[in-house]
Design an enzyme around this catalytic site. Structure first.
Site, mmCIF file in Angstrom:
data_model
loop_
_atom_site.group_PDB
_atom_site.id
_atom_site.type_symbol
_atom_site.label_atom_id
_atom_site.label_comp_id
_atom_site.label_asym_id
_atom_site.label_seq_id
_atom_site.Cartn_x
_atom_site.Cartn_y
_atom_site.Cartn_z
ATOM 1 N N ASP A 106 1.148 -1.528 -0.404
ATOM 2 C CA ASP A 106 0.308 0.099 -0.039
ATOM 3 C C ASP A 106 0.988 0.813 -0.199
ATOM 4 O OD1 ASP A 106 -2.283 2.340 0.278
ATOM 5 O OD2 ASP A 106 -2.874 0.978 2.135
ATOM 6 N N ASP A 315 -1.461 5.478 -5.340
ATOM 7 C CA ASP A 315 -1.640 4.600 -4.911
ATOM 8 C C ASP A 315 -2.773 3.220 -4.987
ATOM 9 O OD1 ASP A 315 -2.572 4.018 -2.420
ATOM 10 O OD2 ASP A 315 -4.464 5.126 -2.369
#
Length: 445
Positions: A106, A315
């Site tokens: 992440d 992201d």
């Protein structure tokens, strides 16, 4: 995350939690000191395979002479893989001896955390009693004090005088445990320095998080990684449980000569904006094309305004791409103009995506054409018409773009759905992000 989000029924709660996790970090960190990664020439360059005991006693961090901590002189460039569903799931060797742990890669989160509970049914959680390098942070540790820069989330002392943290999500779920220090062992002779991690005793998913943003508690900063990259394969239909495999590098990528780079936008420590995440990978997006038609969106919409709204970030933890209202409205207007009556009326997938269709996805994609996200210097991410629509199950396909406002967010987020068949390299030393088209499924073999 800013992000790990979920938009499919079987795992929507997890993905939504990940998204909320990211934004919780975002709002917390934006009020603290803005930590900047200051890479030196030292770098850790590694790659590795990606595919209930109470924490009642703080164990000393043992020194094992057979294990060598990777120092600034170490240099490794090893390619490996991860599994891709709606998230990039890596398997990391944690502890001494190493225990394989699944974690979601992440780039929108900072603190990494692993599962440290044994529940029914059994999960592959980390067993601290089996690791000689495991150490629980006591309450006296600086990170366990309130308002520490880069870690402003609530920490408390538990009954054993150990540092306890809690993450609470908007839907009422939570994750909590102890802050610990532990190594990642990539081989019998090579380990990272001890890293600060969360050791979760309560959470709603079997996987942890590998926090990869620019914060001082992120994995790259703690492990002295100055460059990493991944290649997301083409996702499979919603009813296919055979998850494809992508590629992941820590360190130099031999394919980088053909990457095209954009500079990351950085923000001074004194720059405090309520809606800005200074630790995200912020890029200078300039526009969007659909079917070769440039949409009428001012470039300023993709950059943070005086309050920080409009920031555009890359992201890996977010599934779909999300746009602020002005940009989203122009995209939706174009979709309606081209496809009009084909749009599924009154249907909102996952509470965020309302440009969905029944029928033949390939035909709809041909009518819509390619979608391109434009950046400075002519760099762009082009999503071919064959991959514009996401299969969300039940014969429904949706444009992989949602409205940020539905998330309570004020940012533009480029999710992993629009990073398929693309090398994405995060060059932290040179403050830039590179993109390179690739057949990611083939590269992993």
């Amino acid at each position: 995350m800013a992000s790990s989000m979920a938009l499919s029924s079987p795992v929507s709660l997890f993905q939504l939690c990940m998204l909320l996790f990211s934004f919780f970090f975002f709002f917390s960190f934006s009020t603290s000191s803005s930590a900047k990664l200051n890479p030196t020439t030292d770098s850790l360059s590694l790659s590795f395979p990606l595919t209930s005991l109470p924490l009642s006693t703080a164990k000393p961090l043992n020194t094992n002479p057979k294990l060598r901590t990777l120092s600034s002189s170490s240099s490794y460039n090893i390619k490996s893989s991860f599994k891709y569903s709606m998230a990039l799931v890596v398997t990391l060797p944690i502890g001494t001896p190493p225990q394989p742990q699944q974690m979601v890669l992440d780039t929108g989160s900072q603190l990494s955390w692993i599962q440290c509970h044994n529940k029914t049914p059994p999960t592959a959680s980390f067993d601290p009693s089996l690791s000689s390098s495991f150490y629980v942070l006591p309450c006296t540790h600086p990170l366990c004090k309130p308002r520490v820069p880069d870690f402003t989330l609530p920490t408390t002392c538990d009954q054993n005088r150990l540092c306890h943290y809690s993450y609470f999500y908007a839907d009422g779920t939570y994750a909590e445990g102890n802050l610990v220090r532990e190594k990642l062992a990539f081989s019998p002779s090579q380990t990272t320095p001890p890293l600060i991690l969360g050791c979760s005793s309560e959470s709603r998913d079997a996987r942890g998080i590998l926090g990869m943003n620019l914060g001082r508690l992120s994995f790259p900063f703690q492990a002295k990684v100055t460059k990493f990259s991944y290649c997301v394969p083409t996702r499979q239909p919603a009813n296919n449980n055979n998850f494809p495999t992508g590629s992941f590098y820590l360190g130099n990528n031999p394919n980088s000569a053909r990457f095209r780079y954009v500079s990351m936008l950085t923000f001074p420590q004194s720059q405090r904006m309520p809606n800005l995440d200074p630790l995200a990978y912020t890029v200078p997006m300039q526009g969007i094309r659909i079917g070769g038609r440039k949409l009428n969106i001012p470039p300023s919409v993709f950059r943070p305004n005086a309050g920080g709204s409009g920031q555009t970030m890359v992201d890996s933890g977010s599934e779909f791409t999300f746009l602020v209202d002005v940009a989203y409205d122009r995209v939706r207007e174009e979709i309606i103009r081209v496809l009009g009556p084909r749009v599924k009326k009154g249907y909102v997938y996952g509470g965020v995506a309302d440009m969905c269709f029944d029928g033949n996805a390939m035909e709809i994609g041909r009518l819509l054409g390619d979608v391109a996200f434009e950046f400075e210097k002519g760099v762009e991410i082009v999503v071919p018409k064959e991959r514009v629509l996401a299969d969300v199950g039940g014969g429904v396909h949706c444009v992989g773009i949602g409205r940020s406002e539905r998330l309570g967010a004020a940012s533009n987020i480029i999710g992993n759905f629009h990073q398929q068949n693309l090398w994405v390299e995060f060059d932290l030393a040179n403050r830039r992000i590179g993109f390179g088209v690739a057949d990611c499924s083939r590269l992993s073999k």
